[in-house]
Design a protein around this motif. Sequence first.
Motif, PDB file in Angstrom:
ATOM      1  N   MET A   1      32.853  28.377  42.710  1.00 23.50           N
ATOM      2  CA  MET A   1      31.433  28.352  42.363  1.00 23.50           C
ATOM      3  C   MET A   1      30.543  28.592  43.590  1.00 23.50           C
ATOM      4  N   ALA A   2      31.006  28.060  44.747  1.00 21.53           N
ATOM      5  CA  ALA A   2      30.235  28.289  45.970  1.00 21.53           C
ATOM      6  C   ALA A   2      30.516  29.677  46.532  1.00 21.53           C
ATOM      7  N   GLN A   3      31.581  30.297  46.014  1.00 17.32           N
ATOM      8  CA  GLN A   3      31.975  31.598  46.531  1.00 17.32           C
ATOM      9  C   GLN A   3      31.377  32.703  45.666  1.00 17.32           C
ATOM     10  N   GLY A   4      30.628  33.603  46.285  1.00 11.52           N
ATOM     11  CA  GLY A   4      30.027  34.684  45.534  1.00 11.52           C
ATOM     12  C   GLY A   4      31.037  35.780  45.228  1.00 11.52           C
ATOM     13  N   PHE A  24      32.017  44.981  39.019  1.00 13.24           N
ATOM     14  CA  PHE A  24      32.890  44.072  39.752  1.00 13.24           C
ATOM     15  C   PHE A  24      34.312  44.610  39.582  1.00 13.24           C
ATOM     16  N   GLN A  60      32.729  45.130  53.532  1.00 14.70           N
ATOM     17  CA  GLN A  60      32.736  43.689  53.269  1.00 14.70           C
ATOM     18  C   GLN A  60      33.098  43.426  51.819  1.00 14.70           C
ATOM     19  N   GLU A  63      36.826  44.021  50.834  1.00 14.28           N
ATOM     20  CA  GLU A  63      37.711  42.987  51.357  1.00 14.28           C
ATOM     21  C   GLU A  63      37.772  41.803  50.385  1.00 14.28           C
ATOM     22  N   ILE A  64      36.634  41.419  49.819  1.00  6.08           N
ATOM     23  CA  ILE A  64      36.638  40.276  48.903  1.00  6.08           C
ATOM     24  C   ILE A  64      37.210  40.681  47.546  1.00  6.08           C
ATOM     25  N   ALA A  66      39.650  42.666  46.992  1.00  2.00           N
ATOM     26  CA  ALA A  66      41.106  42.637  47.087  1.00  2.00           C
ATOM     27  C   ALA A  66      41.613  41.209  47.029  1.00  2.00           C
ATOM     28  N   LEU A  67      40.909  40.295  47.676  1.00  2.21           N
ATOM     29  CA  LEU A  67      41.304  38.888  47.650  1.00  2.21           C
ATOM     30  C   LEU A  67      41.251  38.357  46.223  1.00  2.21           C
ATOM     31  N   GLU A  70      44.051  39.697  44.092  1.00  4.22           N
ATOM     32  CA  GLU A  70      45.316  39.045  44.438  1.00  4.22           C
ATOM     33  C   GLU A  70      45.404  37.654  43.795  1.00  4.22           C
ATOM     34  N   MET A  71      44.276  36.929  43.872  1.00  2.00           N
ATOM     35  CA  MET A  71      44.262  35.570  43.318  1.00  2.00           C
ATOM     36  C   MET A  71      44.407  35.612  41.805  1.00  2.00           C
ATOM     37  N   GLU A  74      47.968  36.016  40.980  1.00  2.00           N
ATOM     38  CA  GLU A  74      48.702  34.752  41.165  1.00  2.00           C
ATOM     39  C   GLU A  74      48.481  33.804  39.997  1.00  2.00           C
ATOM     40  N   GLU A  75      47.202  33.789  39.513  1.00  2.00           N
ATOM     41  CA  GLU A  75      46.912  32.897  38.394  1.00  2.00           C
ATOM     42  C   GLU A  75      47.689  33.314  37.160  1.00  2.00           C
TER      43      GLU A  75
END
Lengths: 79, 362
Positions: A1-4, A24, A60, A63-64, A66-67, A70-71, A74-75
């Motif tokens: 939630m804190a992560q945009g 997105f 920038q 980079e996010i 791709a993260l 990836e997550m 994993e989920e």
Amino acid sequence: MAQGIPGKVLAIQDDEMKTGRVAFGDEVREASLALLEDVQVGDYVLVQAGSAVEIMNESQALEIFALLKEMEGEEKDAR
Amino acid sequence: MKYLDEYRDQATTQQFVQAIRALVTRPWHLMEVCGGQTHSIVRFGLDELLPPEIQLIHGPGCPVCVTPVELIDKAVAIASLPEVIFCSFGDMLRVPGSSTDLFGVKSRGGDVRIVYSPLDCLQIAKENPARQVVFFAVGFETTAPVNGMSVVAAKRQGLSNYSILVSQVLVPPALEAVLASPHRRVDGFIAAGHVCTVMGTEEYQILVERHRVPIVVTGFEPLDLLQGIHMLVSQLEEGRAEVENQYERIVRPGGNRPAQELIRAVFEVRDRAWRGIGSIAASGLGLREAYADFDAERRFNVAEVGGQEDPECCSGQVLQGFIKPQACPAFGTRCTPDTPLGATMVSGEGACAAYYRYRRRA
């Protein structure tokens, strides 16, 4: 939630919320661009809960992306 | 360091770890404030790469985790009303109240919906004029602007069937509380980058001057975090206490001024209870009188609703950095993501959830 979440602005409407169509990754959603004064189509923006709070440069954003991708993977694996 | 691979590169990681090793002469306790950073640290095992002198303490930066149990009970009470469409971020649905959670309400037929933004709720309110649409406005300074925006728009559009249940908390007062604690162990803070995109870095200057504690605004990638730790340890070893910005590629010193003005126009600062921690002065936001009609607590008269935390839950100690999640006797047994005792086991930013997912020994 804190992560945009970063997204690419595809279109900007001239309405009260300055509603933008924002990609997105493969998913396109609406987000308010009202808090960004100089935003343009093609910009990458950092979106918090449906409202963009900062303009980013493309590297920038990628980079996010791709993260997050990836997550997501994993989920799915965890399920 | 522009692309993802560069932020994960193992050789560069080792270089940073070596550089930190070379700096350290004594033990330091560093708190990463944000739960998103905690997940990154635990997931990539960054804490295990660091020299033993550096202890990372996980901070209270998980808004879902610190939403008090009485507010969950109020959410449950409102969501259970037949006329209500209750909208929330997905994280909140499994957070236990004193008797049930929002999923429980949904499973008994309540109209509980997961939304991506409070702005979606305005549309739901327009489409359902005979129903009351309530958004659970949870978050730190990152979500306050958009939550405020939804209320301003509702007022302007005359949407009298929209309201928000406010659970907005502020980061700097929480850091102040950590520093003022008699059990304080924190020597420096790794501050949360995305909160600072809204608020900037100026607020931290007061904390630095008052407590002589270094603060480094930091990103979320492994190398962001290692670089932030390196900057923090450099300050500590050199006896400096300053605000530094590792996350310059996104965070501007002044933050987003229109967002800050919107927050000030809609909300006022109030004392606030933090789940598991207790009341912290001036650490939350409530709607200003001009927007009181949109306050769900007032509209549904739930001021008296409130409950008790499960006494077995240690989340308050986890959120203040006193213990690590595995030190809780219930961790992974009586408390799991499917049967949580507290919110830290549920949220995507909760420390217990991070340890359960990445560190649970078979």
